[in-house]
Design an enzyme around this catalytic site. Structure first.
Site, PDB file in Angstrom:
ATOM      1  N   ILE A   2       0.793  -1.003   0.083  1.00 21.14           N
ATOM      2  CA  ILE A   2       0.042   0.357   0.078  1.00 21.14           C
ATOM      3  C   ILE A   2       1.042   1.397   0.421  1.00 21.14           C
ATOM      4  CG2 ILE A   2      -1.410   1.672   1.176  1.00 21.14           C
ATOM      5  CD1 ILE A   2      -2.743  -1.542   2.050  1.00 21.14           C
TER       6      ILE A   2
ATOM      7  N   ARG B 207     -15.911   1.170  -2.495  1.00 17.80           N
ATOM      8  CA  ARG B 207     -16.024  -0.317  -3.441  1.00 17.80           C
ATOM      9  C   ARG B 207     -17.953   0.312  -3.646  1.00 17.80           C
ATOM     10  NH1 ARG B 207     -12.254  -3.768   1.023  1.00 17.80           N
ATOM     11  NH2 ARG B 207     -11.023  -4.420  -0.671  1.00 17.80           N
TER      12      ARG B 207
ATOM     13  N   HIS C 106     -14.665  -1.877   9.782  1.00 14.76           N
ATOM     14  CA  HIS C 106     -14.015  -2.012   8.540  1.00 14.76           C
ATOM     15  C   HIS C 106     -13.672  -3.428   8.512  1.00 14.76           C
ATOM     16  CE1 HIS C 106     -11.831  -2.175   4.967  1.00 14.76           C
ATOM     17  NE2 HIS C 106     -10.315  -2.605   5.577  1.00 14.76           N
TER      18      HIS C 106
END
Length: 332
Positions: A17, A163, A188
């Site tokens: 990431i 998303r 999450h």
């Protein structure tokens, strides 16, 4: 007047990431095209060589907005004077591991990084926790960085939010930029609740409710929700690696909207410290719909909650209360 550079910390910066995120920050995707930045990259000693390689590439890319790079394995040096901290580093869950298996390791990581931010970060530092379990890592960070205002400690649910927008735009064959005001409630994790009830799409004849346009409640209440909840796992299955590009992009979206503001009439999802709004338990970090202005977020109030939504919001809240108890048990 030259604009003063902002110092942006990325932890776990040599990872997947981090590698996707640092060029976005250096290009102005996170803080705007006129805001110079100094990147602070932190990683663990075994990753020091890889981290130095990332620094070399940042130099080679000659980004005009990038005014300096600090690459270090020393947490105090990394946190010194930072205005924004994006916490990507954590102990990842490996195959066959439960959340509770990684909790003790992450609690100790976030406890020590919180102490360093508390001591060395700039006074109004904004913190975004990306590493899982993101909500609970952010809560631990809040506990051990008491001088950072609680409103400045957030976690990433924008990836789930994006998303959800993506699924709706694909289903309706609409531009994703025309879809707005979906909500991610809660954790999450796969217990999160992607809520389309207030979501709208811009059409040739004005804004229309997604529920009306999709006209398929079975899909919206079933497959749509599970697809968003399990998208991370689907990407791991396809790439053999966890989502990095989309996580980095949504981290930029989260900070950009927080710092520069959300468009009028649009809200986004952020994991923030619960004040009990919508009868969510207080004292946990929970994802709410928020609007942002002048560097501050505000929970959108007064949205109608039906019975189905209530149950799903309560279930993800209960999971967070349980995670909090587990995390606190690791502290003793």
């Amino acid at each position: 007047m030259a604009v003063e550079p902002l110092r942006v910390l990325v932890t776990g910066a040599a990872g997947q990431i981090g590698y996707a995120l640092v060029p976005m920050i250096a290009r102005g995707v996170m803080l705007g095209a006129n805001q110079p930045v100094i990147l602070h990259m932190l990683d663990i000693p075994p990753a020091a060589e890889a981290l130095n390689g990332v620094k070399m590439e940042l130099v080679d890319a000659a980004f005009p907005l990038l005014k300096g790079v600090v690459a270090t394995t020393d947490v105090a040096e990394a946190c010194k004077g930072v205005n924004v901290a994006v916490m990507v580093g954590g102990f990842p869950r490996k195959e066959g591991m439960e959340r509770k298996d990684v909790m003790p390791k992450n609690v100790s990581i976030y406890k020590s990084q919180a102490s360093a931010l508390e001591q060395y970060a700039a006074p109004n530092c904004k913190v975004l926790v990306v590493a899982n379990p993101a909500n609970t890592n952010a809560l631990i960070l809040k506990e051990f960085a008491p001088s950072i205002p609680e409103k400045n400690i957030t976690c990433l649910t924008r990836l789930d939010h994006n998303r959800a927008l993506g699924q709706i735009s694909e289903r309706l064959n609409a531009q994703v930029s025309d879809v707005k005001n979906v909500i991610i409630w809660g954790n999450h994790s796969s217990s999160q609740y992607p809520d389309v009830n207030p979501c709208t799409v811009k059409t040739g004849s004005g804004e229309k409710a997604v529920r009306e346009l999709v006209a398929d409640d079975a899909w919206l209440n079933g497959e749509f929700i599970t697809t968003v909840q399990q998208r991370g796992a689907a990407i791991i299955k396809a790439r053999k690696l966890s989502s990095a590009l989309s996580a980095a992009s949504s981290a930029c979206d989260h900070i950009r909207d927080w710092v520069l503001g959300t468009p009028e009439g649009t809200w986004v999802s952020m994991g923030v410290y619960s004040d009990g709004s919508y009868n969510v338990p207080a004292g946990i970090i929970y994802s709410f719909p928020v609007t942002c202005k002048d560097g501050e977020w505000k929970i959108v109030q007064g949205l109608p909650i039906d019975e189905v939504s209530r149950q799903k919001m309560d279930a993800t809240g209960a999971e967070l209360v349980e995670e909090k108890a587990l995390a606190y048990s690791c502290l003793t």
